[in-house]
Design a protein around this motif. Sequence first.
Motif, PDB file in Angstrom:
ATOM      1  N   ALA A  79       0.855  -1.188   0.000  1.00 25.66           N
ATOM      2  CA  ALA A  79       0.000   0.000   0.000  1.00 25.66           C
ATOM      3  C   ALA A  79       0.891   1.238   0.000  1.00 25.66           C
ATOM      4  CB  ALA A  79      -0.922   0.003   1.214  1.00 25.66           C
ATOM      5  N   VAL A  80       0.640   2.149  -0.921  1.00 27.30           N
ATOM      6  CA  VAL A  80       1.482   3.333  -1.104  1.00 27.30           C
ATOM      7  C   VAL A  80       0.700   4.567  -0.693  1.00 27.30           C
ATOM      8  CG1 VAL A  80       2.846   4.676  -2.742  1.00 27.30           C
ATOM      9  CG2 VAL A  80       2.706   2.183  -2.982  1.00 27.30           C
ATOM     10  N   GLU A  81       1.299   5.373   0.191  1.00 28.08           N
ATOM     11  CA  GLU A  81       0.622   6.532   0.784  1.00 28.08           C
ATOM     12  C   GLU A  81       0.961   7.829   0.067  1.00 28.08           C
ATOM     13  OE1 GLU A  81       0.563   9.127   4.946  1.00 28.08           O
ATOM     14  OE2 GLU A  81       1.372   7.086   4.957  1.00 28.08           O
ATOM     15  N   ASN A  82      -0.051   8.661  -0.134  1.00 27.45           N
ATOM     16  CA  ASN A  82       0.155  10.022  -0.633  1.00 27.45           C
ATOM     17  C   ASN A  82       0.891  10.854   0.412  1.00 27.45           C
ATOM     18  OD1 ASN A  82      -2.562   9.642   0.696  1.00 27.45           O
ATOM     19  ND2 ASN A  82      -2.479  11.884   0.699  1.00 27.45           N
ATOM     20  N   LEU A  83       1.682  11.793  -0.047  1.00 24.13           N
ATOM     21  CA  LEU A  83       2.625  12.511   0.816  1.00 24.13           C
ATOM     22  C   LEU A  83       2.122  13.906   1.178  1.00 24.13           C
ATOM     23  CD1 LEU A  83       5.555  11.875   1.835  1.00 24.13           C
ATOM     24  CD2 LEU A  83       6.371  13.270  -0.068  1.00 24.13           C
ATOM     25  N   SER A  84       2.468  14.360   2.391  1.00 23.24           N
ATOM     26  CA  SER A  84       2.361  15.793   2.691  1.00 23.24           C
ATOM     27  C   SER A  84       3.660  16.424   2.210  1.00 23.24           C
ATOM     28  CB  SER A  84       2.163  16.033   4.188  1.00 23.24           C
ATOM     29  OG  SER A  84       3.217  15.480   4.941  1.00 23.24           O
ATOM     30  N   ALA A  85       3.572  17.267   1.190  1.00 22.69           N
ATOM     31  CA  ALA A  85       4.765  17.783   0.509  1.00 22.69           C
ATOM     32  C   ALA A  85       4.902  19.279   0.744  1.00 22.69           C
ATOM     33  CB  ALA A  85       4.684  17.496  -0.982  1.00 22.69           C
ATOM     34  N   TYR A  86       6.115  19.722   1.011  1.00 22.69           N
ATOM     35  CA  TYR A  86       6.367  21.130   1.318  1.00 22.69           C
ATOM     36  C   TYR A  86       7.149  21.837   0.215  1.00 22.69           C
ATOM     37  CZ  TYR A  86       4.847  19.017   5.588  1.00 22.69           C
ATOM     38  OH  TYR A  86       4.106  18.296   6.496  1.00 22.69           O
ATOM     39  N   VAL A  87       7.447  21.092  -0.838  1.00 22.05           N
ATOM     40  CA  VAL A  87       8.020  21.663  -2.061  1.00 22.05           C
ATOM     41  C   VAL A  87       7.306  21.023  -3.241  1.00 22.05           C
ATOM     42  CG1 VAL A  87      10.290  22.159  -1.078  1.00 22.05           C
ATOM     43  CG2 VAL A  87       9.876  19.925  -2.139  1.00 22.05           C
ATOM     44  N   ARG A  88       7.366  21.661  -4.389  1.00 19.18           N
ATOM     45  CA  ARG A  88       6.744  21.142  -5.594  1.00 19.18           C
ATOM     46  C   ARG A  88       7.745  21.178  -6.737  1.00 19.18           C
ATOM     47  NH1 ARG A  88       3.310  19.684  -2.641  1.00 19.18           N
ATOM     48  NH2 ARG A  88       1.079  20.158  -2.633  1.00 19.18           N
ATOM     49  N   TRP A  89       7.748  20.132  -7.549  1.00 22.17           N
ATOM     50  CA  TRP A  89       8.546  20.131  -8.764  1.00 22.17           C
ATOM     51  C   TRP A  89       7.780  20.897  -9.845  1.00 22.17           C
ATOM     52  CZ3 TRP A  89      13.351  17.817  -8.995  1.00 22.17           C
ATOM     53  CH2 TRP A  89      13.683  16.965  -7.930  1.00 22.17           C
ATOM     54  N   GLN A  90       8.498  21.690 -10.633  1.00 17.73           N
ATOM     55  CA  GLN A  90       7.842  22.410 -11.720  1.00 17.73           C
ATOM     56  C   GLN A  90       7.403  21.456 -12.828  1.00 17.73           C
ATOM     57  OE1 GLN A  90      10.515  25.548 -12.976  1.00 17.73           O
ATOM     58  NE2 GLN A  90       9.680  26.977 -11.459  1.00 17.73           N
ATOM     59  N   ALA A  91       8.233  20.459 -13.116  1.00 16.87           N
ATOM     60  CA  ALA A  91       7.914  19.503 -14.166  1.00 16.87           C
ATOM     61  C   ALA A  91       6.792  18.580 -13.707  1.00 16.87           C
ATOM     62  CB  ALA A  91       9.145  18.681 -14.528  1.00 16.87           C
ATOM     63  N   ALA A  92       5.780  18.390 -14.539  1.00 15.73           N
ATOM     64  CA  ALA A  92       4.678  17.483 -14.226  1.00 15.73           C
ATOM     65  C   ALA A  92       3.956  17.101 -15.507  1.00 15.73           C
ATOM     66  CB  ALA A  92       3.710  18.121 -13.242  1.00 15.73           C
ATOM     67  N   ASP A  93       3.690  15.811 -15.656  1.00 15.41           N
ATOM     68  CA  ASP A  93       2.911  15.323 -16.786  1.00 15.41           C
ATOM     69  C   ASP A  93       1.479  14.984 -16.375  1.00 15.41           C
ATOM     70  OD1 ASP A  93       5.164  15.390 -18.523  1.00 15.41           O
ATOM     71  OD2 ASP A  93       5.856  13.479 -17.680  1.00 15.41           O
ATOM     72  N   MET A  94       1.221  15.004 -15.056  1.00 20.33           N
ATOM     73  CA  MET A  94      -0.097  14.623 -14.548  1.00 20.33           C
ATOM     74  C   MET A  94      -0.229  15.181 -13.141  1.00 20.33           C
ATOM     75  SD  MET A  94       0.964  10.625 -14.032  1.00 20.33           S
ATOM     76  CE  MET A  94       2.224  10.733 -15.326  1.00 20.33           C
ATOM     77  N   ASP A  95      -1.427  15.104 -12.563  1.00 17.05           N
ATOM     78  CA  ASP A  95      -1.592  15.527 -11.179  1.00 17.05           C
ATOM     79  C   ASP A  95      -1.388  14.328 -10.253  1.00 17.05           C
ATOM     80  OD1 ASP A  95      -3.950  14.055 -11.356  1.00 17.05           O
ATOM     81  OD2 ASP A  95      -5.255  15.821 -11.413  1.00 17.05           O
ATOM     82  N   GLU A  96      -1.431  14.566  -8.949  1.00 16.31           N
ATOM     83  CA  GLU A  96      -1.129  13.509  -7.988  1.00 16.31           C
ATOM     84  C   GLU A  96      -2.111  12.338  -8.053  1.00 16.31           C
ATOM     85  OE1 GLU A  96       0.290  13.129  -3.345  1.00 16.31           O
ATOM     86  OE2 GLU A  96      -1.216  14.648  -3.847  1.00 16.31           O
ATOM     87  N   PRO A  97      -3.430  12.564  -8.082  1.00 15.79           N
ATOM     88  CA  PRO A  97      -4.327  11.405  -8.189  1.00 15.79           C
ATOM     89  C   PRO A  97      -4.078  10.568  -9.442  1.00 15.79           C
ATOM     90  CG  PRO A  97      -5.557  13.317  -7.442  1.00 15.79           C
ATOM     91  CD  PRO A  97      -4.192  13.807  -7.848  1.00 15.79           C
ATOM     92  N   ALA A  98      -3.821  11.220 -10.568  1.00 13.00           N
ATOM     93  CA  ALA A  98      -3.548  10.466 -11.792  1.00 13.00           C
ATOM     94  C   ALA A  98      -2.264   9.649 -11.651  1.00 13.00           C
ATOM     95  CB  ALA A  98      -3.445  11.421 -12.982  1.00 13.00           C
ATOM     96  N   PHE A  99      -1.253  10.215 -10.999  1.00 18.13           N
ATOM     97  CA  PHE A  99       0.003   9.516 -10.766  1.00 18.13           C
ATOM     98  C   PHE A  99      -0.233   8.273  -9.909  1.00 18.13           C
ATOM     99  CE2 PHE A  99       3.967   8.717  -8.526  1.00 18.13           C
ATOM    100  CZ  PHE A  99       4.956   8.948  -9.468  1.00 18.13           C
TER     101      PHE A  99
END
Length: 298
Positions: free
Chosen positions: A152-172
Amino acid sequence: MTATASPPRQAHEACATGIGWRHPHYAGLLEQRPALDFIEVHSENFFAPGGAARAVLRAGRERYPVSLHGVGLSLGSATGIDAWHLDQLAALVHEIEPVRVSDHASFARGTLPNAEAVHASDLLPSPFTRDALDAMCANVQRVQDRLNRPLAVENLSAYVRWQAADMDEPAFLNALARRTGCQLLVDVNNVYVNALNDHLSDPLDGCRRWLDAIAPAAVAELHLAGHAHCGDIVIDDHGSRVCGEVWALYRHALRRFGAVPTLIEWDTDVPDLSVLLDEAATARLHAQAELACEALLA
């Protein structure tokens, strides 16, 4: 081997509720034996074979189903999974036979130009790119093949963001579950913390949309916890009771995912065991109320 994701829970099933079992409550839990459906521990705290820690975990396992929750697999690392870490986890899983094994959609390991491996002291977010997804899929698959069970893989509480993205977090996360057969551990508090730190105009609406985008069939567990407002940033410190907004989102998650096992996390400023049990009872009441509404509408 490709693990198979669990089917969605049905609304009429009881919602299993547990707490994170931390050192201050080792003795109290074993003595009091409160009515809990499972307990969860941090895997890495019990890697040492034998000794007092492993003996305590075995005692807990005799009384409750145990969920193993890790913080060190570094599933998003481009350098792959640390072989020693996976060996220790596999041995622990073999002995304890947990009901679930989980870790985070993050990375903590990297390689310096001189090929020296380094390990960060935090859970760092992976970019939501195709390359990052490929790396995480490969790592998750390696873990599942070794453990012979879904992770089981958990979504993260993130305090930085990468500019590069091909999708949003739920899609990932959905793609990760679809490609590997892994399960998802949805931390509702993490979703809310990220919405606050992203300064959304309507954080609750943003969180509901995030939850609605997650594939229900992959969700194996929910986490609830408290957070701290620290000036211009909100920290997922697991150091307080669940707030009203997160309880509201929990009800929404239950409507979306069904009766998913739910855990109360509390890792800093750990209170008396009775406080955690009270939070677990509140989660159970929310779940019972939501599932009763579902039954009336069915």
